[in-house]
Scaffold this motif. Sequence first.
Motif, PDB file in Angstrom:
ATOM      1  N   GLY A  76       0.815  -1.196   0.000  1.00  0.00           N
ATOM      2  CA  GLY A  76       0.000   0.000   0.000  1.00  0.00           C
ATOM      3  C   GLY A  76       0.853   1.253   0.000  1.00  0.00           C
ATOM      4  O   GLY A  76       2.082   1.210  -0.113  1.00  0.00           O
ATOM      5  N   THR A  78       1.066   3.303   2.538  1.00  0.00           N
ATOM      6  CA  THR A  78       1.576   3.556   3.879  1.00  0.00           C
ATOM      7  C   THR A  78       2.228   2.291   4.391  1.00  0.00           C
ATOM      8  O   THR A  78       2.266   1.270   3.711  1.00  0.00           O
ATOM      9  N   ASP A  80       2.364  -1.042   5.724  1.00  0.00           N
ATOM     10  CA  ASP A  80       1.348  -2.077   5.827  1.00  0.00           C
ATOM     11  C   ASP A  80       1.482  -2.835   7.140  1.00  0.00           C
ATOM     12  O   ASP A  80       2.578  -3.044   7.644  1.00  0.00           O
ATOM     13  N   THR A  84      -4.032  -2.737   7.948  1.00  0.00           N
ATOM     14  CA  THR A  84      -4.323  -2.571   6.522  1.00  0.00           C
ATOM     15  C   THR A  84      -4.778  -3.894   5.910  1.00  0.00           C
ATOM     16  O   THR A  84      -5.641  -3.910   5.026  1.00  0.00           O
ATOM     17  N   ASP A  87      -8.557  -4.437   6.284  1.00  0.00           N
ATOM     18  CA  ASP A  87      -9.446  -3.787   5.321  1.00  0.00           C
ATOM     19  C   ASP A  87      -9.736  -4.700   4.135  1.00  0.00           C
ATOM     20  O   ASP A  87     -10.862  -4.742   3.629  1.00  0.00           O
TER      21      ASP A  87
END
Length: 456
Positions: A76, A78, A80, A84, A87
């Motif tokens: 991702g 940011t 991870d 995350t 999600d």
Amino acid sequence: MPAPKSLFCRQILLPEGWASDVVLGIGGDGRITSVGPCSEAAGTPEEAAGPVVPALQNLHSHAFQRAMAGLAEIAGSTDDSFWTWRDTMYRLVGRMSPDDIEAVAAKLYSELLKGGFGHIVEFHYFHHAAGGRHYANPAETSLRIIRAAKATGIGLTHLPVFYAHAGFGGTEPGEGQRPFIHDIDQFLSLLDALQPECAAASATLGLAIHSLRAATPDEMRTILAAEKTGGPIHIHVAEQEREVEDCIAWSGRRPVEFLLDEMPVDDRWCAIHATHMTADETARLARSGAVAGLCPATEANLGDGIFPATDFAALGGAYGVGTDSHVATTVAEELRLLEYGQRLRDRRRNRLATGAGASVGRTVFDATLKGGAQAAGLGSSGIHVGARADLVVLDGNDPFIGTAKDDQILDRWLFALGNGAVRDVMAAGQWVVREGRHNQEESIDSAFREVLARLV
């Protein structure tokens, strides 16, 4: 009821150790009726195609998550983490039906059998449809789990999960969590409804509290006072560092510390993960009699951390393994990673052996067999009269296995060969895996393929 049978084992791991030329008598109910020398066997028993060991109990599973294995490996924008990854899991939940849950669970359970597990502890929190809409039968998704276990032959301990909040202190759940949510009365009614269903399927019923984040202390106490299952009690605890920080901010105490201070933790309990503990928490958990439920492959996949297994075992703590999110599905991978995590942390070898000359494979196999049976609510473990006939036959034609003796067999399997060593698997006295293939493989794979094609 199937006819009784007998099995001749040239090498077999019994509770008292390795033995040669043993015949197992297996009743029509799938339980072991006799363990004795070949000379005492009536008729001509079938011969196992290699060394025989007990199938392990898998003490932690979210079956539906097998459908997303490998789909959360895209970086991702940011850093991870578990949060995350979660999600991605929520997005999967929003697209799955009860039919999908059953098909995915059947696929997973067939894989676990092929991987050397004979019993699954299903930590089941996926209760409702997208948005939290309840099914006409509140037990619908639990019944799908029971059906999948029965179809594949794997033994089942079913743990419906109480999940009410998004964070410590009773935070309102988010939209992605709506399919998991119950209030106390709904949850207790679900347990009551599942009692006869589990009994009819020869499954063990217990319960789980998702985590200290997902239930308030008062809710936990109310459920524990009212539940009548008599089965195991499991809870996620101290899996991530952020969870520890949030728990301290909420209560002034760390998660394992809070759990042991506030709840009646004993040998019915299983603390799933318990990764981040102080020395005092480690000692207290070991003394409590609870099992530490370790999921090395998932914990590595999520970057959770490394459980203090050497210290915990030295204190007499009980532990077992589960496959959790099912990025791995074999006994060998979980036990290998359990030991290797300790080696990487300590920069030393053979960390979980019980002393000089002890086999690491035998040590971790025995410990996880015992801890897994306790966490599954099965009581005793191993191959003995009265036990369910859940057996793994390792491939005697493999040169590594065929030339090994006693504990070398486990060390070769776990640290050199992996799942390729598992040839045949018996569950409740019936052969469900032969030469590495499940007896329902084609139909299970076909249904699973259809689900993946639609979900992915």
